[in-house]
Design a protein around this motif. Structure first.
Motif, PDB file in Angstrom:
ATOM      1  N   TYR A   1     -10.714   0.835  -3.235  1.00 37.03           N
ATOM      2  CA  TYR A   1      -9.605   1.176  -2.339  1.00 37.03           C
ATOM      3  C   TYR A   1      -8.294   1.395  -3.099  1.00 37.03           C
ATOM      4  O   TYR A   1      -7.503   2.280  -2.750  1.00 37.03           O
ATOM      5  N   ASP A   2      -8.045   0.622  -4.129  1.00 40.81           N
ATOM      6  CA  ASP A   2      -6.771   0.718  -4.852  1.00 40.81           C
ATOM      7  C   ASP A   2      -6.553   2.078  -5.494  1.00 40.81           C
ATOM      8  O   ASP A   2      -5.409   2.458  -5.774  1.00 40.81           O
ATOM      9  N   TYR A   3      -7.626   2.813  -5.759  1.00 38.58           N
ATOM     10  CA  TYR A   3      -7.506   4.093  -6.444  1.00 38.58           C
ATOM     11  C   TYR A   3      -7.236   5.263  -5.496  1.00 38.58           C
ATOM     12  O   TYR A   3      -7.016   6.387  -5.953  1.00 38.58           O
TER      13      TYR A   3
ATOM     14  N   TYR B   1      -0.867  -3.376 -12.808  1.00 37.75           N
ATOM     15  CA  TYR B   1      -1.477  -2.618 -11.711  1.00 37.75           C
ATOM     16  C   TYR B   1      -1.081  -1.148 -11.808  1.00 37.75           C
ATOM     17  O   TYR B   1      -1.933  -0.246 -11.764  1.00 37.75           O
TER      18      TYR B   1
ATOM     19  N   LYS C   1     -13.473  -6.643  -0.877  1.00 38.32           N
ATOM     20  CA  LYS C   1     -12.595  -6.156  -1.938  1.00 38.32           C
ATOM     21  C   LYS C   1     -12.872  -6.964  -3.204  1.00 38.32           C
ATOM     22  O   LYS C   1     -13.509  -8.020  -3.152  1.00 38.32           O
TER      23      LYS C   1
ATOM     24  N   VAL D   1      -9.384  -2.376 -10.546  1.00 35.50           N
ATOM     25  CA  VAL D   1      -8.029  -2.116 -11.044  1.00 35.50           C
ATOM     26  C   VAL D   1      -7.422  -3.349 -11.710  1.00 35.50           C
ATOM     27  O   VAL D   1      -6.632  -3.219 -12.645  1.00 35.50           O
ATOM     28  N   TYR D   2      -7.820  -4.552 -11.295  1.00 32.43           N
ATOM     29  CA  TYR D   2      -7.250  -5.759 -11.890  1.00 32.43           C
ATOM     30  C   TYR D   2      -7.913  -6.149 -13.215  1.00 32.43           C
ATOM     31  O   TYR D   2      -7.439  -7.057 -13.900  1.00 32.43           O
TER      32      TYR D   2
ATOM     33  N   THR E   1       2.396  -6.576 -11.070  1.00 30.34           N
ATOM     34  CA  THR E   1       2.484  -5.197 -10.588  1.00 30.34           C
ATOM     35  C   THR E   1       2.602  -4.192 -11.725  1.00 30.34           C
ATOM     36  O   THR E   1       2.192  -3.042 -11.577  1.00 30.34           O
TER      37      THR E   1
ATOM     38  N   ARG F   1       2.604   1.849  -3.323  1.00 29.98           N
ATOM     39  CA  ARG F   1       1.675   2.270  -4.370  1.00 29.98           C
ATOM     40  C   ARG F   1       1.304   3.736  -4.215  1.00 29.98           C
ATOM     41  O   ARG F   1       1.266   4.484  -5.186  1.00 29.98           O
TER      42      ARG F   1
ATOM     43  N   THR G   1       0.813  -1.211   0.000  1.00 31.15           N
ATOM     44  CA  THR G   1       0.000   0.000   0.000  1.00 31.15           C
ATOM     45  C   THR G   1       0.847   1.262   0.000  1.00 31.15           C
ATOM     46  O   THR G   1       0.621   2.190  -0.778  1.00 31.15           O
TER      47      THR G   1
ATOM     48  N   LEU H   1      -3.547   2.181 -12.836  1.00 32.67           N
ATOM     49  CA  LEU H   1      -3.701   3.342 -11.964  1.00 32.67           C
ATOM     50  C   LEU H   1      -3.280   4.625 -12.672  1.00 32.67           C
ATOM     51  O   LEU H   1      -3.935   5.671 -12.552  1.00 32.67           O
TER      52      LEU H   1
ATOM     53  N   SER I   1      -6.851   0.615   5.237  1.00 35.79           N
ATOM     54  CA  SER I   1      -7.993  -0.270   5.020  1.00 35.79           C
ATOM     55  C   SER I   1      -8.546  -0.653   6.379  1.00 35.79           C
ATOM     56  O   SER I   1      -7.805  -0.756   7.358  1.00 35.79           O
TER      57      SER I   1
END
Length: 370
Positions: free
Chosen positions: A205-207, A282, A230, A235-236, A279, A6, A3, A286, A215
């Motif tokens: 959450y990833d954004y 990923y 989740k 994103v995936y 990754t 990222r 996290t 993003l 989290s």
């Protein structure tokens, strides 16, 4: 990519101006067959999907494992559960694999809404859990968003009674894209979890670009009555594969597991396992999302249309036109936009999509509203 890494990477890219650091990822688009294909005339910006997925490495895994399509998924779950548990820093018995996060939401709606169970939630927000609970006899206390279109946690807490079984929080929120203050969110969840189970829907959450934004799995690790959902749909880029997961204390996880309706499938499990490892895709996803959001913001600024700075892969803006009319008019321009979100019926949700799709949205919006 953890996290903190990222968040730092996104912050560096954003401060670099014009995504100057994207050069190392530009070549990644060529690895995804559809990523730079000619625009086909329909901009599908209504479902918050990642149009670049599945990644090339995930596609390869799927292609190489078609033979497992004849096998039930249970024998493939253990490895993915192990990887997710490691990522979320919980024990494996805290993880429940689901058919997209929606199945997990519905399972919770069934468990906590059955036979008159009461649920407290914001309004508008994502409805899957709430409507499923109502279908099975639950009662939902819908609390309007505040003036900034963020969850009004104080008002929500006032609606919690001895009959409340679940408190639902979608953060970042769908459709507004707003993000709760991290300290206030944690305080709310930790204090109310002694009165009812708190469900934190973290599909987007990833954004989040806020540094070190937590989290609510941190509360699961501390033993609170908290459930976190989740998904691999965003994103995936696996929305069509239908796979997500819940994180909860083992006793809660077991109860939710028993209420699943369909589960996921073997190929989706293998795809998700590879997606966690990719990754490069990923980061690429993003970065593309941030670039598209900036394009949408620029167009809305030019047209003086109010909007919410988003922590998701969509933007919520006030068009000033009844949403039904706007959907129809934008459809005539070859652009699909989000569904109505009562009571905000002159607001519209637009997904980020691909660059050429956002360009089509910008052109269409200019024509429709001017």
């Amino acid at each position: 990519m953890n996290t903190t890494d990222r968040r730092n990477w996104l912050k560096t890219v954003a401060l670099g101006g014009g995504f100057t650091l994207l050069g190392g990822l530009q070549g990644y688009a060529s690895l995804t067959p559809d990523a730079q294909s000619p625009f086909k005339g329909l901009a599908k910006l209504n479902s918050n999907e990642n149009p670049f997925g599945p990644s090339e490495s995930v596609r390869k895994v799927i292609q190489e494992n078609f033979e497992v399509g004849c096998r039930y998924p249970f024998q493939y779950m253990k490895d993915l559960v192990r990887d997710i548990a490691k990522k979320e820093e919980v024990s494996e018995d805290c993880i429940v694999l689901t058919g997209g996060s929606t199945e997990g939401l519905k399972a919770a709606g069934l468990v906590y809404g059955l036979e008159g169970g009461e649920i407290v939630a914001a309004d508008p927000t994502f409805q899957a859990l709430l409507r499923y609970a109502e279908y099975f006899g639950g009662y939902v206390h819908r609390v309007p968003l505040d003036a900034s279109l963020t969850h009004d946690l104080d008002a929500m807490e006032r609606r919690v009674t001895g009959k409340t079984r679940l408190i639902f929080i979608c953060n970042p929120n769908n459709p507004s894209g707003t993000l709760l203050d991290s300290g206030k969110l944690r305080d709310f969840c930790s204090s109310t979890a002694s009165r009812a189970v708190v469900f934190s829907d973290e599909a987007y959450y990833d954004y989040i670009t806020e540094p070190d934004y937590p989290s609510m799995t941190s509360l699961v690790r501390e033993g609170y009555n908290v459930i976190v959902s989740k998904t691999f749909s965003k994103v995936y880029g696996l929305a069509g594969m239908r796979i997500g997961y819940l994180v909860a204390r083992p006793d809660i996880a077991s109860r939710l597991q028993d209420s699943l309706m369909a589960n996921t499938n073997s190929l989706a499990i293998l795809a998700a396992k590879q997606a966690l490892a990719d990754t490069d895709f990923y980061k690429f996803s993003l970065a593309q999302n941030e670039k598209c959001k900036d394009m949408i913001y620029a167009q809305l600024d030019q047209m003086n249309l109010p909007y919410i700075k988003s922590h998701t892969n969509f933007v919520f803006f006030k068009s000033g036109m009844p949403i039904g009319n706007l959907i129809e008019k934008m459809g005539a321009e070859g652009v699909q936009i989000g569904r109505p979100f009562p009571p905000l019926l002159d607001w519209a949700r637009i997904s980020t999509g691909r660059i050429e799709e956002v360009e089509a949205f910008n052109r269409g919006l200019q024509r429709v509203l001017t």
